[in-house]
Write a protein that holds these residues in place. Structure first.
Motif, PDB file in Angstrom:
ATOM      1  N   ASP A 109       1.120  -1.140  -0.051  1.00 52.84           N
ATOM      2  CA  ASP A 109       0.247  -0.076   0.054  1.00 52.84           C
ATOM      3  C   ASP A 109       0.836   1.077   0.008  1.00 52.84           C
ATOM      4  O   ASP A 109       1.784   1.443   0.841  1.00 52.84           O
ATOM      5  N   PHE A 110       0.845   2.186  -0.901  1.00 50.55           N
ATOM      6  CA  PHE A 110       1.400   3.329  -1.167  1.00 50.55           C
ATOM      7  C   PHE A 110       0.424   4.633  -0.889  1.00 50.55           C
ATOM      8  O   PHE A 110      -0.490   4.639  -1.536  1.00 50.55           O
ATOM      9  N   ARG A 111       1.055   5.546  -0.321  1.00 45.21           N
ATOM     10  CA  ARG A 111       0.164   6.828  -0.173  1.00 45.21           C
ATOM     11  C   ARG A 111       0.993   7.838  -0.851  1.00 45.21           C
ATOM     12  O   ARG A 111       2.145   8.217  -0.552  1.00 45.21           O
ATOM     13  N   PRO A 112       0.440   8.575  -2.164  1.00 46.32           N
ATOM     14  CA  PRO A 112       1.308   9.212  -2.959  1.00 46.32           C
ATOM     15  C   PRO A 112       1.326  10.887  -2.376  1.00 46.32           C
ATOM     16  O   PRO A 112       0.315  11.144  -1.796  1.00 46.32           O
ATOM     17  N   ARG A 113       2.350  11.505  -2.514  1.00 50.38           N
ATOM     18  CA  ARG A 113       2.393  12.707  -2.192  1.00 50.38           C
ATOM     19  C   ARG A 113       3.600  13.383  -3.294  1.00 50.38           C
ATOM     20  O   ARG A 113       4.449  12.890  -3.792  1.00 50.38           O
ATOM     21  N   LEU A 114       3.487  14.758  -3.179  1.00 46.64           N
ATOM     22  CA  LEU A 114       4.218  15.585  -4.077  1.00 46.64           C
ATOM     23  C   LEU A 114       5.353  16.516  -3.001  1.00 46.64           C
ATOM     24  O   LEU A 114       4.754  16.953  -2.306  1.00 46.64           O
ATOM     25  N   GLU A 115       6.443  16.296  -3.561  1.00 44.44           N
ATOM     26  CA  GLU A 115       7.536  17.109  -2.802  1.00 44.44           C
ATOM     27  C   GLU A 115       8.020  17.828  -3.840  1.00 44.44           C
ATOM     28  O   GLU A 115       7.671  17.796  -5.164  1.00 44.44           O
ATOM     29  N   ASP A 116       9.085  18.806  -3.403  1.00 42.29           N
ATOM     30  CA  ASP A 116       9.609  19.897  -4.340  1.00 42.29           C
ATOM     31  C   ASP A 116       9.943  19.277  -5.836  1.00 42.29           C
ATOM     32  O   ASP A 116       9.274  19.459  -6.713  1.00 42.29           O
ATOM     33  N   GLU A 117      10.781  18.264  -5.844  1.00 38.15           N
ATOM     34  CA  GLU A 117      11.088  17.702  -7.282  1.00 38.15           C
ATOM     35  C   GLU A 117      10.780  16.369  -7.378  1.00 38.15           C
ATOM     36  O   GLU A 117      11.204  15.676  -8.409  1.00 38.15           O
ATOM     37  N   SER A 118       9.728  15.800  -6.508  1.00 36.10           N
ATOM     38  CA  SER A 118       9.568  14.240  -6.510  1.00 36.10           C
ATOM     39  C   SER A 118       8.199  13.978  -6.165  1.00 36.10           C
ATOM     40  O   SER A 118       7.633  14.813  -5.503  1.00 36.10           O
ATOM     41  N   VAL A 119       7.964  12.961  -6.805  1.00 42.97           N
ATOM     42  CA  VAL A 119       6.521  12.413  -6.456  1.00 42.97           C
ATOM     43  C   VAL A 119       6.661  10.947  -5.487  1.00 42.97           C
ATOM     44  O   VAL A 119       7.713  10.390  -5.834  1.00 42.97           O
ATOM     45  N   VAL A 120       6.523  11.088  -4.257  1.00 43.27           N
ATOM     46  CA  VAL A 120       6.809  10.008  -3.485  1.00 43.27           C
ATOM     47  C   VAL A 120       5.529   9.061  -3.099  1.00 43.27           C
ATOM     48  O   VAL A 120       4.538   9.654  -2.827  1.00 43.27           O
ATOM     49  N   LEU A 121       5.742   7.982  -3.271  1.00 36.49           N
ATOM     50  CA  LEU A 121       4.760   6.837  -2.978  1.00 36.49           C
ATOM     51  C   LEU A 121       5.307   6.012  -1.568  1.00 36.49           C
ATOM     52  O   LEU A 121       6.112   5.246  -1.732  1.00 36.49           O
ATOM     53  N   GLU A 122       4.626   6.732  -0.515  1.00 38.48           N
ATOM     54  CA  GLU A 122       5.218   6.374   0.616  1.00 38.48           C
ATOM     55  C   GLU A 122       4.507   5.028   1.005  1.00 38.48           C
ATOM     56  O   GLU A 122       3.178   4.777   0.894  1.00 38.48           O
ATOM     57  N   LEU A 123       5.197   3.883   1.437  1.00 38.63           N
ATOM     58  CA  LEU A 123       4.792   2.596   1.826  1.00 38.63           C
ATOM     59  C   LEU A 123       4.231   2.873   3.055  1.00 38.63           C
ATOM     60  O   LEU A 123       4.913   3.210   4.075  1.00 38.63           O
ATOM     61  N   VAL A 124       3.129   2.411   3.134  1.00 44.65           N
ATOM     62  CA  VAL A 124       2.062   2.333   4.468  1.00 44.65           C
ATOM     63  C   VAL A 124       1.638   1.126   4.881  1.00 44.65           C
ATOM     64  O   VAL A 124       1.154   0.898   5.687  1.00 44.65           O
ATOM     65  N   GLY A 125       2.209  -0.086   4.172  1.00 43.61           N
ATOM     66  CA  GLY A 125       1.590  -1.262   4.440  1.00 43.61           C
ATOM     67  C   GLY A 125       2.134  -2.482   3.582  1.00 43.61           C
ATOM     68  O   GLY A 125       2.009  -2.155   2.329  1.00 43.61           O
ATOM     69  N   THR A 126       2.374  -3.714   3.947  1.00 45.39           N
ATOM     70  CA  THR A 126       2.587  -4.904   3.153  1.00 45.39           C
ATOM     71  C   THR A 126       2.026  -5.794   3.787  1.00 45.39           C
ATOM     72  O   THR A 126       1.835  -6.093   4.813  1.00 45.39           O
ATOM     73  N   SER A 127       1.499  -6.873   2.723  1.00 47.76           N
ATOM     74  CA  SER A 127       0.877  -8.150   3.347  1.00 47.76           C
ATOM     75  C   SER A 127       1.237  -9.019   2.445  1.00 47.76           C
ATOM     76  O   SER A 127       1.330  -9.044   1.101  1.00 47.76           O
ATOM     77  N   ALA A 128       1.294 -10.216   2.797  1.00 49.69           N
ATOM     78  CA  ALA A 128       1.384 -11.578   2.019  1.00 49.69           C
ATOM     79  C   ALA A 128      -0.017 -12.197   2.303  1.00 49.69           C
ATOM     80  O   ALA A 128      -0.393 -12.575   3.230  1.00 49.69           O
ATOM     81  N   GLY A 129      -0.732 -12.208   1.045  1.00 47.67           N
ATOM     82  CA  GLY A 129      -2.054 -12.844   1.274  1.00 47.67           C
ATOM     83  C   GLY A 129      -3.039 -11.707   2.190  1.00 47.67           C
ATOM     84  O   GLY A 129      -2.778 -10.441   1.839  1.00 47.67           O
ATOM     85  N   TRP A 130      -3.608 -12.252   3.113  1.00 46.56           N
ATOM     86  CA  TRP A 130      -4.201 -11.350   4.078  1.00 46.56           C
ATOM     87  C   TRP A 130      -3.733 -11.104   5.321  1.00 46.56           C
ATOM     88  O   TRP A 130      -4.377 -10.419   6.447  1.00 46.56           O
ATOM     89  N   ILE A 131      -2.472 -11.679   5.399  1.00 42.46           N
ATOM     90  CA  ILE A 131      -1.594 -11.439   6.762  1.00 42.46           C
ATOM     91  C   ILE A 131      -0.679 -10.144   6.633  1.00 42.46           C
ATOM     92  O   ILE A 131       0.175 -10.212   5.655  1.00 42.46           O
ATOM     93  N   PRO A 132      -0.923  -9.126   7.540  1.00 40.46           N
ATOM     94  CA  PRO A 132      -0.089  -8.043   7.499  1.00 40.46           C
ATOM     95  C   PRO A 132       1.405  -8.513   7.787  1.00 40.46           C
ATOM     96  O   PRO A 132       1.783  -9.312   8.275  1.00 40.46           O
ATOM     97  N   ILE A 133       2.393  -7.841   7.047  1.00 40.87           N
ATOM     98  CA  ILE A 133       3.816  -7.925   6.974  1.00 40.87           C
ATOM     99  C   ILE A 133       4.532  -6.766   7.714  1.00 40.87           C
ATOM    100  O   ILE A 133       4.123  -5.699   7.166  1.00 40.87           O
ATOM    101  N   PRO A 134       5.263  -7.033   8.697  1.00 41.23           N
ATOM    102  CA  PRO A 134       6.190  -5.855   9.222  1.00 41.23           C
ATOM    103  C   PRO A 134       6.934  -5.116   8.225  1.00 41.23           C
ATOM    104  O   PRO A 134       7.481  -5.908   7.177  1.00 41.23           O
ATOM    105  N   SER A 135       7.035  -3.834   8.078  1.00 43.15           N
ATOM    106  CA  SER A 135       7.864  -3.202   6.942  1.00 43.15           C
ATOM    107  C   SER A 135       9.491  -3.679   6.958  1.00 43.15           C
ATOM    108  O   SER A 135       9.894  -3.446   5.936  1.00 43.15           O
ATOM    109  N   SER A 136       9.956  -4.130   8.149  1.00 44.33           N
ATOM    110  CA  SER A 136      11.021  -4.350   8.285  1.00 44.33           C
ATOM    111  C   SER A 136      11.413  -5.542   7.222  1.00 44.33           C
ATOM    112  O   SER A 136      12.300  -6.127   6.872  1.00 44.33           O
TER     113      SER A 136
END
Length: 194
Positions: A109-136
């Motif tokens: 899951d990515f949350r997009p935002r604009l910065e000065d020179e970049s489009v940032v797709l901030e990672l806000v979640g990851t899952s394997a199937g239906w199981i949430p996975i820690p960002s680490s």
């Protein structure tokens, strides 16, 4: 254990195999040509312009044109065993699902935002199937994280950073003015500069 395995291998309800065939391939080509036409159109002024695209349209393009586009952009390819990438646009979130060789469908899951020179797709979640996975653990599940991509794109554990402007073949550049993600669709606003 079986319960956990089933949830890890099951994809989210929105992720499905995209149909293939000649008509789907033609749809993917038509989508690509429509977007290229809009982006490269010669405009009389530098007024903002844009379009809205829904996730079903993006998924047809991903199913039919992503691999040829990657090959054209420098012999890139999906990592071995990873397949069928798809997106879902939610309220302020872009979900990217991809078939994994080990974990069923991995969803980021990515949350997009604009910065000065970049489009940032901030990672806000990851899952394997239906199981949430820690960002680490995301780096071991998602092949793009931790590596530098072409054209100034950078990927890390925090997400993906893409240049906010890109050049056209005729010397003009296109600047991303705004990104809006809503349920089922992505709105983009640009400005073409000479």
């Amino acid at each position: 254990f079986l319960f956990i395995l089933v949830f890890a291998l099951a994809g989210p309800g929105w992720w499905r195999f995209t149909p293939s065939g000649d008509s789907t391939a033609q749809q993917g080509n038509d989508i690509e040509q429509m977007i290229v036409g809009r982006v490269t159109r010669v405009r009389d002024s530098e007024e903002p312009w844009g379009f809205v695209i829904d996730d079903d349209v993006v998924n047809v393009w991903l199913a039919t044109r992503l691999v040829p586009w990657l090959e054209h952009e420098g012999d890139a390819e999906l990592p071995e065993g990873w397949s069928d990438p798809q997106v879902r646009f939610g309220a302020d979130v872009i979900q990217v699902g991809i078939g994994s060789p080990w974990y069923g469908v991995v969803v980021t899951d990515f949350r997009p935002r604009l910065e000065d020179e970049s489009v940032v797709l901030e990672l806000v979640g990851t899952s394997a199937g239906w199981i949430p996975i820690p960002s680490s653990m995301a780096a071991s599940l998602v092949p793009a994280f931790g590596s530098d991509l072409e054209n100034g794109t950078e990927a890390s554990m925090d997400g993906i950073r893409v240049p906010r402007a890109f050049d056209l073949a005729d010397g003009r550049s296109v600047w991303i003015e705004d990104i809006e993600v809503a349920s089922g669709e992505l709105g983009l606003r640009f400005r073409t500069r000479r």
